[in-house]
Design an enzyme around this catalytic site. Structure first.
Site, PDB file in Angstrom:
ATOM      1  N   GLU A 151     -69.743 -40.503  84.073  1.00  0.00           N
ATOM      2  CA  GLU A 151     -69.660 -41.652  83.169  1.00  0.00           C
ATOM      3  C   GLU A 151     -68.238 -42.155  82.876  1.00  0.00           C
ATOM      4  O   GLU A 151     -67.853 -42.317  81.727  1.00  0.00           O
ATOM      5  CB  GLU A 151     -70.331 -41.303  81.826  1.00  0.00           C
ATOM      6  CG  GLU A 151     -71.777 -40.911  81.965  1.00  0.00           C
ATOM      7  CD  GLU A 151     -72.401 -40.465  80.662  1.00  0.00           C
ATOM      8  OE1 GLU A 151     -73.549 -40.837  80.415  1.00  0.00           O
ATOM      9  OE2 GLU A 151     -71.753 -39.735  79.875  1.00  0.00           O
TER      10      GLU A 151
HETATM   11  C1  TNX Z   1     -75.387 -38.074  79.428  1.00  0.00           C
HETATM   12  S1  TNX Z   1     -75.623 -36.705  81.935  1.00  0.00           S
HETATM   13  C2  TNX Z   1     -74.216 -37.354  79.496  1.00  0.00           C
HETATM   14  C3  TNX Z   1     -73.695 -36.704  78.292  1.00  0.00           C
HETATM   15  C4  TNX Z   1     -74.570 -36.944  77.102  1.00  0.00           C
HETATM   16  C5  TNX Z   1     -76.009 -36.874  77.517  1.00  0.00           C
HETATM   17  C6  TNX Z   1     -76.984 -36.982  76.389  1.00  0.00           C
HETATM   18  C7  TNX Z   1     -74.125 -36.596  81.743  1.00  0.00           C
HETATM   19  C8  TNX Z   1     -73.430 -35.961  82.839  1.00  0.00           C
HETATM   20  N1  TNX Z   1     -73.538 -37.075  80.640  1.00  0.00           N
HETATM   21  O1  TNX Z   1     -72.385 -37.106  78.042  1.00  0.00           O
HETATM   22  O2  TNX Z   1     -74.279 -35.993  76.149  1.00  0.00           O
HETATM   23  O3  TNX Z   1     -76.275 -37.893  78.449  1.00  0.00           O
HETATM   24  O4  TNX Z   1     -78.291 -36.767  76.801  1.00  0.00           O
END
Ligand code: TNX
Length: 551
Positions: free
Chosen positions: A342
């Site tokens: 992300e």
């Molecule tokens: C996505 S999946 C994220 C996290 C969040 C989570 C909450 C991923 C690698 N990153 O930063 O905490 O969703 O469900």
């Protein structure tokens, strides 16, 4: 102490009898209806054959034996002895013996394991004359002990003195895991959890033969592991958490103790330092990590994607060298997780170059790079392990996507297939199935819903082939169930979201798909209730599961 099962335990006898009847050819017509499991072991073992009419009874004279000099078998034997005993008098003696005499003892041995058990499997033979667990490694012995534990009445889990007529029906279990990576992840950054909570989580993982605990040690909201050469990371960057309350961190000694505690239970800690995004806590602690040289404010909200290290600055790589070196020094496991998820503030080229450089740092510290699926866009090597998390692998299975997201998903899928063809392996964490922080249903008080809701069945009832058939089978290292902690700050909440779903994740990672069905699993799952009650686990009593009441 040779007694019949007390009244309260007779239903178990009825279940076993039911199984024997159900397996006679006369009843084939009712077979579908009478799918009563022979046992309630989770993960379902590869094979269990009951020997009718014989039972092993534990008594005051029961001993646990091992080959003299086999220190690991002795230690694992002591683990079992401590489980069984609740006073000095009732704790079995753990003794070395040259020969397994089948004289009513429980024998743990690494000699002559059947070849089919492989590196982590075991054979467990129970008869009226004794119990023998054979394995080719201490891990296998430990897993055999966990199976024996689950075959013992749930009251064995009480540490306080409790009347315990302990017995196990005679049987032979042959068991070996499907995948080497059977993991859980705990986010100790959004909310910090103390070592005792993490240890408790490890104990519960061990009961289900899970062997990797991925610790998400840094994120925007907090840096949770002491880096001696960069003290401000924890002093400042670890001082708060989501909601603004006081944070916390593991000192080097705390972390080493966790690593050892986990290793004693055959769990490898996989440390994650999430970079280049999810880094606000670091950006707040060391100004030189920001392109403008200005330290960020601490962050206590729950947004994602807004932070990134300044990948053009050499100081960033000096910083990362320090961090990886210090953590690798106290992490004997083979893996170092670099996050990589992300990142919205960095172009693709800069991201790829950063990950490739990061892989060099990780490898020069003797570790293999693990990263979230985004890292497959970079030119990573065959030793790298990619953790897939988007619930997009089967086109009609995820939430509706807008076209930009669909394009991104297609690109990531293509990248994953490219690195797979070069030998990279994968950990499967599909968010709509295995994210333990997704709510069970709209009335679940904690948790998120961005990937949908995951009731117990949704979380369990899928196969690797069905969702990830596009990947070559040999590229799959295993599965992992992540628990993000934006909405939880207490071990009771960890337990509520993890149980029962973590037991299902363990079964997906361990058991053959041919040995799995929801209808049969839900009955074995229901039988965990007395054990969890004895262990004090705050589990979600899903109405879809026939929970066993009482003992
Ligand atoms: C996505 S999946 C994220 C996290 C969040 C989570 C909450 C991923 C690698 N990153 O930063 O905490 O969703 O469900």
């Amino acid at each position: 102490m040779r007694t019949d099962p007390p009244k309260s335990l007779r239903p178990l006898r009825a279940i076993l009898l039911g199984f024997l009847l159900a397996s006679t050819p006369l009843l084939t017509a009712c077979e579908e209806e009478a799918r009563i499991p022979a046992h309630s072991v989770i993960p379902n073992p590869t094979s269990v054959s009951l020997s009718a009419g014989d039972t092993f009874h534990l008594g005051d004279e029961t001993r646990i034996t091992f080959q003299p000099g086999d220190e690991e078998a002795e230690r694992i034997g002591q683990f079992l002895a401590d489980l069984i005993g609740n006073t000095v008098e009732t704790t079995p003696e753990v003794t070395g013996v040259v020969e397994n005499r089948q004289d009513g003892s429980i024998h743990l041995t690494l000699q002559d394991p059947p070849p089919s058990v492989g590196p982590e499997g075991y054979e467990l033979v129970v008869s009226g004359a004794g119990v023998t667990i054979r394995a080719s490694s201490p891990a296998g012995l430990f897993y055999g002990v966990q199976t024996l534990r689950q075959l013992l009445p749930p009251v064995v889990e009480y540490t306080a003195a409790y009347p315990k007529p302990l017995y196990v029906p005679a049987m032979t279990v042959m068991d070996t895991p499907r995948f080497p990576w059977r993991g859980a992840m705990l986010d100790v950054s959004r909310h910090f959890f103390q070592s005792d909570d993490v240890k408790r989580f490890i104990d519960l993982m061990a009961l289900y033969k899970l062997n990797r605990l991925h610790l998400h040690l840094s994120d925007d909201q907090g840096w949770r592991i002491e880096i001696p050469s960069r003290p401000n990371l924890t002093l400042h960057g670890g001082s708060t958490e989501v909601g603004g309350r006081e944070g916390g961190f593991f000192s080097v000694d705390d972390f080493s103790a966790l690593v050892q505690y986990a290793a004693d239970r055959f769990v490898t800690i996989v440390p994650e330092i999430d970079v280049p995004g999810h880094t606000n806590a670091a950006l707040a602690s060391y100004p030189e990590l920001n392109c403008d040289g200005v330290a960020r404010d601490l962050y206590t909200g729950t947004s994602v994607g807004f932070s990134a290290l300044c990948t053009e600055r050499e100081e960033v790589y000096e910083f990362l060298e320090d961090v990886v070196r210090d953590i690798a020094a106290v992490s004997p496991g083979a893996f170092f997780h670099v996050g990589g998820d992300e990142v919205e503030r960095l172009g693709q080229e800069a991201f790829n170059a950063f990950i490739e450089r990061m892989e060099g740092i990780v490898e020069s510290n003797g570790k293999r790079l693990v990263g979230w699926e985004e890292v497959s866009m970079a030119d990573i090597g065959p030793e790298a392990v990619v953790q897939l998390w988007r619930p997009l692998w089967k086109a009609d299975d995820g939430p509706a996507l807008d076209s930009a997201r669909a394009a991104q998903a297609a690109e990531l899928q293509e990248a994953a297939l490219r690195v797979a063809s070069q030998g990279t392996t994968f950990i499967l964490s599909p968010a709509d199935r295995l994210y333990l922080d997704m709510k069970y249903n709209p009335s679940t008080a904690v948790g998120l819903t961005w990937a949908g809701m995951a009731d117990v069945r949704t979380s369990y009832d899928w196969t690797v082939g069905e969702l990830f058939g596009i990947l070559p089978e040999e590229s799959i290292a295993g599965v992992e169930a992540p628990l993000w902690s934006e909405t939880i700050d207490h071990i009771h909440d960890i337990e509520y979201l993890a149980f029962p779903r973590l037991a299902g994740a363990a079964e997906i990672g361990w058991s053959l798909e041919s040995g799995r069905s929801w209808e049969e699993y839900r009955i074995r799952l229901g039988a965990q209730a007395p054990r969890w009650t004895a262990l004090g686990v705050n589990f979600y009593r899903s109405p879809d599961v026939p929970w066993v009441e009482g003992f």
